[in-house]
Design a protein around this motif. Sequence first.
Motif, PDB file in Angstrom:
ATOM      1  N   THR A  23      -0.191  11.430  -4.423  1.00 15.15           N
ATOM      2  CA  THR A  23      -0.118  12.017  -3.083  1.00 15.15           C
ATOM      3  C   THR A  23      -0.747  11.130  -2.015  1.00 15.15           C
ATOM      4  O   THR A  23      -0.811  11.516  -0.858  1.00 15.15           O
ATOM      5  N   SER A  24      -1.199   9.925  -2.391  1.00 17.33           N
ATOM      6  CA  SER A  24      -1.787   9.013  -1.408  1.00 17.33           C
ATOM      7  C   SER A  24      -1.809   7.603  -1.974  1.00 17.33           C
ATOM      8  O   SER A  24      -1.642   7.399  -3.181  1.00 17.33           O
ATOM      9  N   CYS A  25      -2.021   6.625  -1.081  1.00 20.80           N
ATOM     10  CA  CYS A  25      -2.127   5.217  -1.472  1.00 20.80           C
ATOM     11  C   CYS A  25      -3.599   4.829  -1.592  1.00 20.80           C
ATOM     12  O   CYS A  25      -4.476   5.497  -1.031  1.00 20.80           O
ATOM     13  N   PRO A  26      -3.893   3.735  -2.306  1.00 18.71           N
ATOM     14  CA  PRO A  26      -5.291   3.313  -2.456  1.00 18.71           C
ATOM     15  C   PRO A  26      -6.000   3.082  -1.130  1.00 18.71           C
ATOM     16  O   PRO A  26      -7.209   3.307  -1.031  1.00 18.71           O
ATOM     17  N   ALA A  27      -5.262   2.618  -0.106  1.00 17.57           N
ATOM     18  CA  ALA A  27      -5.887   2.352   1.197  1.00 17.57           C
ATOM     19  C   ALA A  27      -5.997   3.604   2.044  1.00 17.57           C
ATOM     20  O   ALA A  27      -6.417   3.541   3.201  1.00 17.57           O
ATOM     21  N   GLY A  28      -5.618   4.762   1.512  1.00 17.83           N
ATOM     22  CA  GLY A  28      -5.697   5.998   2.275  1.00 17.83           C
ATOM     23  C   GLY A  28      -4.444   6.216   3.110  1.00 17.83           C
ATOM     24  O   GLY A  28      -3.359   5.774   2.753  1.00 17.83           O
ATOM     25  N   CYS A  57       3.562   2.299  -1.647  1.00 18.17           N
ATOM     26  CA  CYS A  57       2.326   1.663  -1.183  1.00 18.17           C
ATOM     27  C   CYS A  57       2.587   0.164  -1.047  1.00 18.17           C
ATOM     28  O   CYS A  57       3.129  -0.466  -1.947  1.00 18.17           O
ATOM     29  N   SER A  58       2.202  -0.406   0.075  1.00 11.41           N
ATOM     30  CA  SER A  58       2.435  -1.818   0.338  1.00 11.41           C
ATOM     31  C   SER A  58       1.754  -2.682  -0.723  1.00 11.41           C
ATOM     32  O   SER A  58       0.591  -2.441  -1.085  1.00 11.41           O
ATOM     33  N   ASN A  59       2.459  -3.692  -1.220  1.00  8.53           N
ATOM     34  CA  ASN A  59       1.875  -4.605  -2.204  1.00  8.53           C
ATOM     35  C   ASN A  59       0.738  -5.422  -1.613  1.00  8.53           C
ATOM     36  O   ASN A  59      -0.196  -5.799  -2.312  1.00  8.53           O
ATOM     37  N   GLN A  60       0.807  -5.702  -0.302  1.00  6.25           N
ATOM     38  CA  GLN A  60      -0.212  -6.529   0.336  1.00  6.25           C
ATOM     39  C   GLN A  60      -1.444  -5.732   0.748  1.00  6.25           C
ATOM     40  O   GLN A  60      -2.583  -6.109   0.465  1.00  6.25           O
ATOM     41  N   THR A  61      -1.234  -4.611   1.432  1.00  9.52           N
ATOM     42  CA  THR A  61      -2.361  -3.865   2.004  1.00  9.52           C
ATOM     43  C   THR A  61      -2.629  -2.541   1.306  1.00  9.52           C
ATOM     44  O   THR A  61      -3.650  -1.893   1.582  1.00  9.52           O
ATOM     45  N   GLN A  62      -1.738  -2.102   0.412  1.00  9.80           N
ATOM     46  CA  GLN A  62      -1.870  -0.815  -0.268  1.00  9.80           C
ATOM     47  C   GLN A  62      -1.860   0.362   0.707  1.00  9.80           C
ATOM     48  O   GLN A  62      -2.417   1.421   0.430  1.00  9.80           O
TER      49      GLN A  62
END
Length: 380
Positions: A23-28, A57-62
Amino acid sequence: MALPFFFLSLFLLKPTAAQTCSTSCPAGGPEVKFPFGLNPDGNPNGPCSYPGFGLSCSNQTQELVLNLPQSGQFLVRYIDYDNQRIWINDPDLCLPRRFLDSFNISGTPFDFEFLYTFTFFNCSATAIEAAEGGLRPIPCLSNRNYSVVAFPTASAVESTNVRQFGCRPITTFTVPFVWYGWWDGVRLEWNNPDCRSCSQRGGDCRFKNRTGLEIECFNLPSEGGLPRSAKYGIAIGIGIPGLLSLIGLVLFIGGRKRADRRRGNLPSVEFSASISPSPEIVITGLDGQTIESYPKTKLGESGRLPKPNDNICPICLSEYQPKETLRSIPDCNHYFHANCIDEWLTMNASCPLCRNSPGGSAQVTPSISSSSSSSALLSP
């Protein structure tokens, strides 16, 4: 305008009980809820989302991103599930360049309420200086030799003023709702699936079964019960006053006991004193010169800001209108009607939303004045 989905979407797999969808990406970032879902490789039609609503989720920025088949990846800034709107931006923070390349939402479930037409102008450094701050270059498209500016094509007066400085038109393009002047977001909308009523009632949407695209609303507050927001409000409204009353009672009882102990240890005295009036509290805000130093912003023809609820002044609760003047508070960057916030700051030295003092200055301390006098006569 968005095109209808192809019929193959009817046969896409739905999440099973054993399958877990994030429900979310590592970077929030924004919470991912139905109809959106985090699918493997950002597949818009994957098992974790309604067809066309796949995120990744973006590979570069998550960070959370949305892939538009005809336009590429965009950073997801905010999702308004109650009104079914999504704000997206260029990951490199150069949205105008994406418009110049191409911006096409064909083949997606998204639509837009408003269309705006802009014209880009190429201005020399001499023209920018001659305008004396009247032209705001777009940094990511400008360099030391020339600057690129943009104005709504419908604004004939502004376009004429730009041309008089020798600026040359480059191109004209039409895009959905954007925050003109900042270029930090595009607002898209969707109508199907329609979960607005469910979300506004405090529930959640999901697929009704694994074989079709029919949806249902679940997790609604129990019938006859209060919405979650009302329960929180009641808990806060009752809990805080009750706690303060309890603290006051404890302090009162403790004070009475201490006073009784002191009287028991002192000789008999005769005490005469005049009752002091309640102290007068004088709260001061900011002076006019300081308030006028805070930046002002004049709205464009849309009369709206891109962030949800930002199109309503938090003080007077009225919507912003085209060409109105707003004032922002430094550091916290909240916006208000200039007249509303000016009046507030003359009495309060902090932002009415976040309570931060502008410029990091200390908050104004109330001054207490009293004209009371007292006298006491002790007799052995």
